[in-house]
Design a protein around this motif. Structure first.
Motif, PDB file in Angstrom:
ATOM      1  N   LEU A 195     110.321  62.142 -49.057  1.00  0.00           N
ATOM      2  CA  LEU A 195     111.643  62.197 -49.689  1.00  0.00           C
ATOM      3  C   LEU A 195     111.526  62.174 -51.204  1.00  0.00           C
ATOM      4  O   LEU A 195     112.283  62.856 -51.918  1.00  0.00           O
ATOM      5  N   LEU A 196     110.576  61.398 -51.705  1.00  0.00           N
ATOM      6  CA  LEU A 196     110.333  61.342 -53.147  1.00  0.00           C
ATOM      7  C   LEU A 196     109.924  62.720 -53.667  1.00  0.00           C
ATOM      8  O   LEU A 196     110.440  63.198 -54.686  1.00  0.00           O
ATOM      9  N   LEU A 197     108.991  63.367 -52.965  1.00  0.00           N
ATOM     10  CA  LEU A 197     108.512  64.687 -53.370  1.00  0.00           C
ATOM     11  C   LEU A 197     109.637  65.714 -53.284  1.00  0.00           C
ATOM     12  O   LEU A 197     109.821  66.530 -54.197  1.00  0.00           O
ATOM     13  N   ARG A 204     117.576  66.833 -55.326  1.00  0.00           N
ATOM     14  CA  ARG A 204     118.543  66.251 -54.377  1.00  0.00           C
ATOM     15  C   ARG A 204     117.801  65.843 -53.108  1.00  0.00           C
ATOM     16  O   ARG A 204     116.623  66.141 -52.929  1.00  0.00           O
ATOM     17  N   GLN A 205     118.509  65.155 -52.229  1.00  0.00           N
ATOM     18  CA  GLN A 205     117.949  64.784 -50.934  1.00  0.00           C
ATOM     19  C   GLN A 205     117.986  65.987 -49.979  1.00  0.00           C
ATOM     20  O   GLN A 205     118.753  66.935 -50.211  1.00  0.00           O
ATOM     21  N   PRO A 206     117.210  65.966 -48.892  1.00  0.00           N
ATOM     22  CA  PRO A 206     117.151  67.128 -47.995  1.00  0.00           C
ATOM     23  C   PRO A 206     118.315  67.236 -47.018  1.00  0.00           C
ATOM     24  O   PRO A 206     118.222  67.964 -46.038  1.00  0.00           O
ATOM     25  N   TRP A 207     119.387  66.517 -47.264  1.00  0.00           N
ATOM     26  CA  TRP A 207     120.597  66.647 -46.468  1.00  0.00           C
ATOM     27  C   TRP A 207     121.778  66.125 -47.289  1.00  0.00           C
ATOM     28  O   TRP A 207     121.603  65.392 -48.260  1.00  0.00           O
ATOM     29  N   ALA A 208     122.965  66.512 -46.888  1.00  0.00           N
ATOM     30  CA  ALA A 208     124.174  66.065 -47.591  1.00  0.00           C
ATOM     31  C   ALA A 208     124.608  64.734 -46.991  1.00  0.00           C
ATOM     32  O   ALA A 208     125.066  64.668 -45.852  1.00  0.00           O
ATOM     33  N   ALA A 209     124.450  63.660 -47.751  1.00  0.00           N
ATOM     34  CA  ALA A 209     124.839  62.330 -47.289  1.00  0.00           C
ATOM     35  C   ALA A 209     125.200  61.508 -48.517  1.00  0.00           C
ATOM     36  O   ALA A 209     124.370  61.322 -49.410  1.00  0.00           O
ATOM     37  N   SER A 210     126.433  61.034 -48.553  1.00  0.00           N
ATOM     38  CA  SER A 210     126.905  60.303 -49.725  1.00  0.00           C
ATOM     39  C   SER A 210     127.092  58.819 -49.473  1.00  0.00           C
ATOM     40  O   SER A 210     127.257  58.045 -50.421  1.00  0.00           O
ATOM     41  N   THR A 211     127.065  58.384 -48.221  1.00  0.00           N
ATOM     42  CA  THR A 211     127.234  56.969 -47.905  1.00  0.00           C
ATOM     43  C   THR A 211     126.020  56.474 -47.139  1.00  0.00           C
ATOM     44  O   THR A 211     125.243  57.256 -46.581  1.00  0.00           O
ATOM     45  N   ARG A 220     118.067  59.724 -38.564  1.00  0.00           N
ATOM     46  CA  ARG A 220     117.856  59.711 -37.113  1.00  0.00           C
ATOM     47  C   ARG A 220     118.043  61.064 -36.460  1.00  0.00           C
ATOM     48  O   ARG A 220     117.274  61.456 -35.566  1.00  0.00           O
ATOM     49  N   TYR A 221     119.058  61.830 -36.885  1.00  0.00           N
ATOM     50  CA  TYR A 221     119.487  62.968 -36.072  1.00  0.00           C
ATOM     51  C   TYR A 221     119.444  64.325 -36.768  1.00  0.00           C
ATOM     52  O   TYR A 221     119.516  65.344 -36.096  1.00  0.00           O
ATOM     53  N   GLN A 222     119.357  64.369 -38.090  1.00  0.00           N
ATOM     54  CA  GLN A 222     119.405  65.658 -38.781  1.00  0.00           C
ATOM     55  C   GLN A 222     118.031  66.085 -39.265  1.00  0.00           C
ATOM     56  O   GLN A 222     117.307  65.280 -39.854  1.00  0.00           O
ATOM     57  N   GLU A 223     117.683  67.328 -39.017  1.00  0.00           N
ATOM     58  CA  GLU A 223     116.458  67.874 -39.577  1.00  0.00           C
ATOM     59  C   GLU A 223     116.685  68.155 -41.067  1.00  0.00           C
ATOM     60  O   GLU A 223     117.751  68.633 -41.458  1.00  0.00           O
ATOM     61  N   PRO A 224     115.713  67.856 -41.903  1.00  0.00           N
ATOM     62  CA  PRO A 224     115.896  68.083 -43.346  1.00  0.00           C
ATOM     63  C   PRO A 224     116.005  69.573 -43.665  1.00  0.00           C
ATOM     64  O   PRO A 224     115.365  70.407 -43.028  1.00  0.00           O
ATOM     65  N   HIS A 225     116.837  69.903 -44.650  1.00  0.00           N
ATOM     66  CA  HIS A 225     116.893  71.274 -45.138  1.00  0.00           C
ATOM     67  C   HIS A 225     115.545  71.645 -45.756  1.00  0.00           C
ATOM     68  O   HIS A 225     114.846  70.795 -46.316  1.00  0.00           O
ATOM     69  N   ARG A 243     105.747  67.953 -43.337  1.00  0.00           N
ATOM     70  CA  ARG A 243     105.014  67.049 -42.446  1.00  0.00           C
ATOM     71  C   ARG A 243     105.359  65.589 -42.732  1.00  0.00           C
ATOM     72  O   ARG A 243     105.499  64.782 -41.803  1.00  0.00           O
ATOM     73  N   CYS A 244     105.486  65.238 -44.009  1.00  0.00           N
ATOM     74  CA  CYS A 244     105.837  63.859 -44.357  1.00  0.00           C
ATOM     75  C   CYS A 244     107.210  63.478 -43.817  1.00  0.00           C
ATOM     76  O   CYS A 244     107.454  62.307 -43.492  1.00  0.00           O
ATOM     77  N   LEU A 245     108.124  64.460 -43.701  1.00  0.00           N
ATOM     78  CA  LEU A 245     109.499  64.196 -43.249  1.00  0.00           C
ATOM     79  C   LEU A 245     109.667  64.359 -41.745  1.00  0.00           C
ATOM     80  O   LEU A 245     110.794  64.374 -41.258  1.00  0.00           O
ATOM     81  N   SER A 246     108.573  64.460 -41.010  1.00  0.00           N
ATOM     82  CA  SER A 246     108.667  64.574 -39.562  1.00  0.00           C
ATOM     83  C   SER A 246     109.340  63.336 -38.976  1.00  0.00           C
ATOM     84  O   SER A 246     109.098  62.207 -39.405  1.00  0.00           O
ATOM     85  N   LYS A 247     110.208  63.560 -37.982  1.00  0.00           N
ATOM     86  CA  LYS A 247     110.841  62.420 -37.299  1.00  0.00           C
ATOM     87  C   LYS A 247     109.807  61.610 -36.528  1.00  0.00           C
ATOM     88  O   LYS A 247     109.991  60.411 -36.312  1.00  0.00           O
ATOM     89  N   ASP A 248     108.740  62.249 -36.099  1.00  0.00           N
ATOM     90  CA  ASP A 248     107.687  61.590 -35.327  1.00  0.00           C
ATOM     91  C   ASP A 248     106.648  61.045 -36.303  1.00  0.00           C
ATOM     92  O   ASP A 248     105.952  61.812 -36.975  1.00  0.00           O
TER      93      ASP A 248
END
Length: 497
Positions: A195-197, A204-211, A220-225, A243-248
């Motif tokens: 996420l830092l990279l 920005r972050q790899p998804w739209a989330a403001s809260t 938990r549920y969204q794959e990163p853009h 690879r760093c952002l893999s859910k697994d």
């Protein structure tokens, strides 16, 4: 506690550097060793919790064993007036969060910074210490190094990841597996590293989330853009980020492998990363870059970053990147005669020469400048007490320097530094007057040894005092997942970031 207070008859509090929900961080002067330190005083409420106090003591012992140039060092632990405190190295510079306020960084800059964070994590993980709060506010560009701060909520790998019913961390950087009751795993730090990279490259972050709730659901549920197009970015860096952002967590690389891949993408000197026994991986479809030196000047309103030979001149979100090659360094090898006429052999003697790098943070405001200079011994031989010299721009004049005695003759500044063992460094502060320039110093030498510029930041305003990041629990009510998916467990909130 107030400025001027004396802790344990030794640490005189000076300036309050920042505060969080768990502690207050002060700049203090160690009156025994004669140096400035950071003193982190934990909150009275925390001190009354005997279970948590014991946990913090154990963590302090674990972190105090960490020795790495990219990790802020812990010097001591004690209690004063019933309040526990930690004594740490002072990390001067700007946080990555501050650098990102102007938008995404040039990709070379982002990669060099993230590589050093990955190296710090690799050193911690080797000791079974997991940081658990990797985020831009805990990364400081300081002198010749990037420093990873605040192991205040770190834990030992394999321990319970929840403490007293709370999940500690920052919602925007929580790995998905941390949202369930489980054990502490190094892979969670690698997720935050991804996420830092991503944020450094995309702004920005790899998804739209403001809260906080939306962030928890995204983990938990969204794959990163995917990363937006970044001109010149090696494919290996983009793949590593994914690879760093893999859910697994089992699909993520370890921190040492991530550091090696990132270093190879910019031909970063392995000595900067201090990864013992692990050479940087070669990038197959990208030729290795030559070594480089730096000779840069910049206007007062711009930001300058010089990272391992990659000079980045940035104004706002736009940037120009320049490589400045020089002739390669030749390493002498011992020569053995091809055929010996007698039973004896003749070997040439190879004498290792000192090697050093420097980094600096230059800040100018109101006709004055302050430069933090860091000199590191990156070779294999000790450097005895030596004369440090460098050249100031014509518009700057020396007023004072510390520690030691500093003099200026013409444009050359001279001081003496202490012995430097391999892997050790020395930091000094130089102040003076400036006629409207934030150009950096140049031509650094230790006696007869030329020091390579490894990292520098020049800015038009004084570096802001770093805030003390707070440990933040998971938000209270993450939304219900889709019907076909498992509902995440609720955790009790403590704070928000």
């Amino acid at each position: 506690m107030n400025s001027g207070d004396l802790i344990d008859g030794r640490f005189r509090l000076r300036d309050r550097l920042g505060a969080g929900g768990m502690s207050v961080v002060w700049r203090a002067h160690d009156q025994v060793l004669g140096r400035d330190v950071a003193v982190k005083v934990l909150s009275p409420a925390l001190a009354r919790d005997t279970a948590r106090l014991a946990h913090i003591r154990d963590e302090a012992r674990a972190v105090a064993r960490l020795r790495h140039p990219n990790i802020v060092e812990v010097y001591d632990y004690g209690e004063a007036g019933g309040l526990p405190y930690l004594v740490m190295e002072v990390a001067e510079g700007r946080t990555l969060a501050q650098l990102l306020t102007g938008g995404p960084l040039p990709w070379e800059t982002a990669v060099v910074i993230t590589a050093q964070v990955a190296a710090a994590l690799a050193a911690a993980h080797e000791r079974s210490v997991v940081h658990r709060d990797v985020k831009p506010a805990n990364v400081v560009v300081s002198g010749a190094r990037v420093k990873l701060l605040d192991f205040g909520i770190s834990a030992v790998s394999g321990d319970d990841d929840h403490f007293a019913g709370h999940l500690l961390g920052t919602p925007a950087y929580l790995a998905p597996e941390r949202l369930e009751h489980g054990v502490v795993r190094p892979a969670t730090d690698v997720y935050a590293l991804g996420l830092l990279l991503y944020r450094a490259l995309a702004g920005r972050q790899p998804w739209a989330a403001s809260t906080a709730t939306e962030m928890v659901r995204a983990h938990r549920y969204q794959e990163p853009h995917g990363l937006p197009p970044v001109a010149g970015l090696p494919a290996e860096v983009a793949r590593l980020c994914r690879r760093c952002l893999s859910k697994d967590p089992d699909q993520r690389p370890d921190a040492a492998s991530a550091a090696a891949t990132l270093a190879a993408a910019v031909s970063l000197d392995p000595a900067i990363l201090a990864l013992p026994g692990k050479a940087p991986a070669r990038v197959p479809d990208r030729p290795a870059r030559p070594a480089a030196t730096v000779a840069i000047s910049t206007a007062p309103h711009r930001r300058l970053l010089v990272l391992s030979g990659v000079a980045v001149l940035a104004a706002g979100s736009a940037a120009a990147v320049t490589l400045l090659p020089h002739s390669p360094t030749h390493v002498a090898q011992a020569a053995v005669p091809a055929a010996a006429p007698a039973p004896s052999l003749s070997l040439s003697v190879v004498v290792k020469k000192p090697e050093c790098t420097v980094g600096f943070v230059v800040a100018t405001a109101d006709g004055r400048f302050t430069t933090k200079v860091n000199v590191a011994n990156t070779g294999d031989v000790p450097i005895p007490a030596a004369s440090l010299t460098f050249t100031l721009p014509a518009e700057q004049r020396l007023a004072a320097g510390a520690p030691g005695v500093w003099r200026q003759k013409g444009r050359t500044v001279t001081s003496r530094i202490t012995d430097l063992a391999p892997g050790h460094d020395h930091t000094a502060t130089v102040r003076g007057t400036s006629r409207g320039t934030s150009a950096p110093p140049r031509d650094f030498h230790l006696d007869g040894t030329t020091c390579r510029v490894a990292l520098a930041v020049a800015q038009a305003a004084p570096a802001a005092a770093q805030s003390a990041p707070a440990a933040v629990p998971e938000p209270k009510d993450p939304p219900a997942p889709p019907a076909a998916e498992k509902k995440p467990k609720k955790t009790k909130p403590k704070d928000a970031d």
